[in-house]
Design a protein around this motif. Structure first.
Motif, PDB file in Angstrom:
ATOM      1  N   UNK A 194       0.817  -1.213   0.000  1.00 16.48           N
ATOM      2  CA  UNK A 194       0.000   0.000   0.000  1.00 16.48           C
ATOM      3  C   UNK A 194       0.857   1.273   0.000  1.00 16.48           C
ATOM      4  N   UNK A 195       1.856   1.318   0.890  1.00  9.51           N
ATOM      5  CA  UNK A 195       2.644   2.545   1.011  1.00  9.51           C
ATOM      6  C   UNK A 195       3.453   2.836  -0.250  1.00  9.51           C
ATOM      7  N   UNK A 196       4.106   1.804  -0.798  1.00 16.31           N
ATOM      8  CA  UNK A 196       5.074   2.068  -1.866  1.00 16.31           C
ATOM      9  C   UNK A 196       4.681   1.593  -3.258  1.00 16.31           C
ATOM     10  N   UNK A 197       3.558   0.891  -3.376  1.00 13.82           N
ATOM     11  CA  UNK A 197       3.052   0.578  -4.706  1.00 13.82           C
ATOM     12  C   UNK A 197       1.749   1.323  -5.009  1.00 13.82           C
ATOM     13  N   UNK A 198       1.248   2.065  -4.014  1.00 13.68           N
ATOM     14  CA  UNK A 198       0.049   2.885  -4.250  1.00 13.68           C
ATOM     15  C   UNK A 198       0.335   4.343  -3.886  1.00 13.68           C
ATOM     16  N   UNK A 199       0.556   4.621  -2.610  1.00 16.87           N
ATOM     17  CA  UNK A 199       0.668   6.012  -2.169  1.00 16.87           C
ATOM     18  C   UNK A 199       1.907   6.707  -2.744  1.00 16.87           C
ATOM     19  N   UNK A 200       3.062   6.066  -2.669  1.00 17.00           N
ATOM     20  CA  UNK A 200       4.291   6.716  -3.150  1.00 17.00           C
ATOM     21  C   UNK A 200       4.184   7.143  -4.625  1.00 17.00           C
ATOM     22  N   UNK A 201       3.857   6.241  -5.561  1.00 19.74           N
ATOM     23  CA  UNK A 201       3.765   6.696  -6.952  1.00 19.74           C
ATOM     24  C   UNK A 201       2.619   7.680  -7.179  1.00 19.74           C
ATOM     25  N   UNK A 202       1.481   7.474  -6.517  1.00 17.53           N
ATOM     26  CA  UNK A 202       0.343   8.367  -6.727  1.00 17.53           C
ATOM     27  C   UNK A 202       0.664   9.782  -6.255  1.00 17.53           C
ATOM     28  N   UNK A 203       1.276   9.906  -5.080  1.00 15.22           N
ATOM     29  CA  UNK A 203       1.580  11.224  -4.530  1.00 15.22           C
ATOM     30  C   UNK A 203       2.724  11.911  -5.284  1.00 15.22           C
ATOM     31  N   UNK A 204       3.442  11.153  -6.104  1.00 13.39           N
ATOM     32  CA  UNK A 204       4.473  11.736  -6.965  1.00 13.39           C
ATOM     33  C   UNK A 204       3.983  11.857  -8.418  1.00 13.39           C
ATOM     34  N   UNK A 205       2.661  11.880  -8.586  1.00 13.18           N
ATOM     35  CA  UNK A 205       2.029  12.100  -9.894  1.00 13.18           C
ATOM     36  C   UNK A 205       2.390  11.029 -10.919  1.00 13.18           C
ATOM     37  N   UNK A 206       2.489   9.778 -10.465  1.00 11.50           N
ATOM     38  CA  UNK A 206       2.802   8.673 -11.367  1.00 11.50           C
ATOM     39  C   UNK A 206       1.785   7.554 -11.187  1.00 11.50           C
ATOM     40  N   UNK A 229       3.554   9.173   4.882  1.00  8.60           N
ATOM     41  CA  UNK A 229       2.431   8.547   4.200  1.00  8.60           C
ATOM     42  C   UNK A 229       2.107   7.142   4.697  1.00  8.60           C
ATOM     43  N   UNK A 230       3.004   6.546   5.468  1.00 11.49           N
ATOM     44  CA  UNK A 230       2.729   5.205   6.010  1.00 11.49           C
ATOM     45  C   UNK A 230       1.646   5.243   7.089  1.00 11.49           C
ATOM     46  N   UNK A 231       1.455   6.391   7.742  1.00 15.15           N
ATOM     47  CA  UNK A 231       0.640   6.452   8.968  1.00 15.15           C
ATOM     48  C   UNK A 231      -0.505   7.462   8.870  1.00 15.15           C
ATOM     49  N   UNK A 232      -1.124   7.560   7.717  1.00  8.33           N
ATOM     50  CA  UNK A 232      -2.195   8.545   7.539  1.00  8.33           C
ATOM     51  C   UNK A 232      -3.472   8.178   8.283  1.00  8.33           C
ATOM     52  N   UNK A 233      -3.631   6.919   8.665  1.00  8.85           N
ATOM     53  CA  UNK A 233      -4.841   6.492   9.385  1.00  8.85           C
ATOM     54  C   UNK A 233      -4.664   6.468  10.896  1.00  8.85           C
ATOM     55  N   UNK A 234      -3.455   6.671  11.376  1.00  8.81           N
ATOM     56  CA  UNK A 234      -3.169   6.477  12.794  1.00  8.81           C
ATOM     57  C   UNK A 234      -3.978   7.413  13.678  1.00  8.81           C
ATOM     58  N   UNK A 235      -4.206   8.640  13.235  1.00  8.55           N
ATOM     59  CA  UNK A 235      -4.986   9.594  14.022  1.00  8.55           C
ATOM     60  C   UNK A 235      -6.393   9.096  14.300  1.00  8.55           C
ATOM     61  N   UNK A 242      21.864   4.883  -3.315  1.00 10.48           N
ATOM     62  CA  UNK A 242      21.624   4.165  -2.062  1.00 10.48           C
ATOM     63  C   UNK A 242      20.537   3.113  -2.286  1.00 10.48           C
ATOM     64  N   UNK A 243      20.790   1.842  -1.969  1.00 14.29           N
ATOM     65  CA  UNK A 243      19.785   0.790  -2.165  1.00 14.29           C
ATOM     66  C   UNK A 243      18.471   1.127  -1.462  1.00 14.29           C
ATOM     67  N   UNK A 244      17.355   0.810  -2.115  1.00 13.84           N
ATOM     68  CA  UNK A 244      16.046   1.151  -1.547  1.00 13.84           C
ATOM     69  C   UNK A 244      14.980   0.217  -2.095  1.00 13.84           C
ATOM     70  N   UNK A 245      14.141  -0.309  -1.203  1.00 10.07           N
ATOM     71  CA  UNK A 245      12.932  -1.065  -1.574  1.00 10.07           C
ATOM     72  C   UNK A 245      13.220  -2.119  -2.637  1.00 10.07           C
ATOM     73  N   UNK A 246      14.271  -2.873  -2.399  1.00  9.84           N
ATOM     74  CA  UNK A 246      14.731  -3.806  -3.424  1.00  9.84           C
ATOM     75  C   UNK A 246      13.792  -4.982  -3.648  1.00  9.84           C
ATOM     76  N   UNK A 247      12.832  -5.163  -2.748  1.00  8.33           N
ATOM     77  CA  UNK A 247      11.887  -6.264  -2.902  1.00  8.33           C
ATOM     78  C   UNK A 247      10.739  -5.918  -3.850  1.00  8.33           C
ATOM     79  N   UNK A 248      10.624  -4.639  -4.257  1.00  7.76           N
ATOM     80  CA  UNK A 248       9.516  -4.189  -5.107  1.00  7.76           C
ATOM     81  C   UNK A 248       9.932  -4.289  -6.575  1.00  7.76           C
ATOM     82  N   UNK A 249       9.123  -4.917  -7.425  1.00 12.31           N
ATOM     83  CA  UNK A 249       9.502  -5.130  -8.832  1.00 12.31           C
ATOM     84  C   UNK A 249       9.932  -3.859  -9.560  1.00 12.31           C
TER      85      UNK A 249
END
Length: 403
Positions: free
Chosen positions: A94-106, A146-152, A317-324
């Motif tokens: 959810x965080x990095x295959x939905x919110x991250x690209x969407x919030x970066x206009x992709x 963006x990981x914790x938008x529902x916590x409130x 810098x290596x990042x999120x290497x498990x995501x296709x």
């Protein structure tokens, strides 16, 4: 100066340290990413607890190692326990295959898997429960990114009496982009459960308010001096802009140290005193790394007189290497580096020096001091701290940052 009556509960997806296994034994390592360094100065004036995920390790081991890591700090470290499935579907999903690209206009990079949403809710509830276990009405709970938008929302439902704030470190999209999110209304209403919402730029705050107008018409807002007050269900949320930065003086002081200066001199000598162009980025498709490499190739083709004179030093810098998407990006970047070096390398000169690894603070500062130009070519960014770090490291005021 102490600003809080009680304690600060800093809550983020990851802690500033992570536990990794080497040779079968758990070891503490500094966490990668800019959030820890950006928030470091906050802790000089407050005490409290930092809550987040520390890595795939059992709770007892995490508690023992984090107690050791907290020595000398003004705050404790508390780990959230997440299963492999939760990490996969909440963080990678959810965080990095939905919110991250969407919030970066992709939006074309998004995978709107409904199961990701279920895990996003579940993990946000876990973080809220962990904060609730110790916080009192005098404390401040500060959730990040963006990981914790529902916590409130879950804090409110649990009867939390502490003040709660949220800061978004990445851009907030315009309504036409945000409306593509199936769970858009739930997220907006959850964000309004915080007492304070912070954004990086005026544009991000305007986009958020525009989304409220279109998607949550039951919420009303008004301008008050430098911020907005949003009212919904007889509850008021302050919405404001707080551009993040670094501790400039501290960064410049470290950059001026003898160790950094000596390493910088050595690097420049090893690079035969060429004109150095530096890129320092996480491996992420928002950073414009392939575009930068292609532009450098065009430069060398159009201006052959620059060959042997200019070198691109690219640190990734290596990042999120498990995501296709990130695996594909690394292949693309490394193929481009190989092709450009294969086309232009001559005896005594390699056009691109490429490193795919984490750097120590000393190494990073030395590269900043060595470079003549730093290139920041992000396609979309929240607040790029590399540009600020590079400027702070220019103790001789020689280098230039190009954004």
């Amino acid at each position: 100066m102490k600003l809080l009556e009680g304690r600060l509960f800093n809550v983020s997806n990851r802690l500033p340290v992570e536990i990794k296994f080497r040779a079968g034994h758990p070891r503490l390592n500094p966490a990668a990413g800019g959030l820890a360094s950006a928030l470091d100065s906050i802790w000089r004036h407050h005490h409290g607890v930092w809550i987040g995920w520390a890595g795939a390790v059992d709770a007892e081991t995490a508690a023992t190692l984090l107690q050791k890591a907290a020595r000398g700090r003004s705050y404790g470290l508390k780990a959230i326990s997440l299963s492999q499935q939760e990490v996969s579907k909440f963080y990678s999903g959810f965080a990095n295959e939905i919110i991250w690209p969407l919030f970066h206009d992709m939006p074309s990079r998004c995978d709107f898997d409904p199961e990701y949403w279920e895990f996003y809710q579940r993990v946000n509830r876990k973080f809220a429960q962990s904060a609730m276990e110790s916080a009192t009405s005098k404390d401040l709970i500060w959730a990040h990114d963006y990981h914790l938008m529902l916590m409130g929302r879950y804090l409110r439902e649990a009867g939390c009496t502490a003040r709660v704030g949220f800061f978004l470190h990445i851009p907030f999209p315009a309504p036409d982009i945000f409306e593509k999110l199936p769970w858009r209304k739930s997220i907006l209403r959850s964000l309004l459960q915080y007492h304070l919402l912070g954004f990086q730029t005026e544009r991000d705050r305007y986009n958020f308010l525009s989304c409220l107008e279109r998607i949550v018409p039951e919420a009303s807002w008004a301008r008050e001096e430098s911020h907005n007050i949003v009212t919904m269900d007889n509850r008021r949320t302050r919405v404001a802009t707080f551009p993040i930065s670094i501790s400039f003086e501290e960064f410049a002081g470290h950059a001026a140290s003898r160790d950094v200066e000596a390493l910088s001199t050595q690097l420049r000598r090893e690079l035969t005193n060429n004109f150095i162009v530096l890129g320092v980025d996480r491996m992420d498709y928002t950073k414009g790394i392939p575009e930068r490499l292609k532009a450098f190739r065009i430069l060398l083709r159009r201006f052959p007189e620059l060959r042997h004179k200019v070198t691109l030093l690219q640190v990734v810098v290596p990042s999120r290497e498990e995501i296709p998407n990130y695996k594909e990006l690394r292949r693309e970047v490394e193929l481009l580096v190989s092709q450009i070096n294969g086309e232009f390398t001559e005896a005594g000169w390699v056009p691109i020096h490429y490193m795919h690894r984490n750097l120590t603070r000393k190494q990073l500062l030395a590269y900043y001091r060595t470079a003549d130009i730093a290139l920041v070519t992000s396609l979309k960014d929240g607040m790029n701290l590399v540009a600020k770090e590079f400027c702070a490291a220019q103790v001789d005021e020689r280098g230039v940052v190009v954004i």
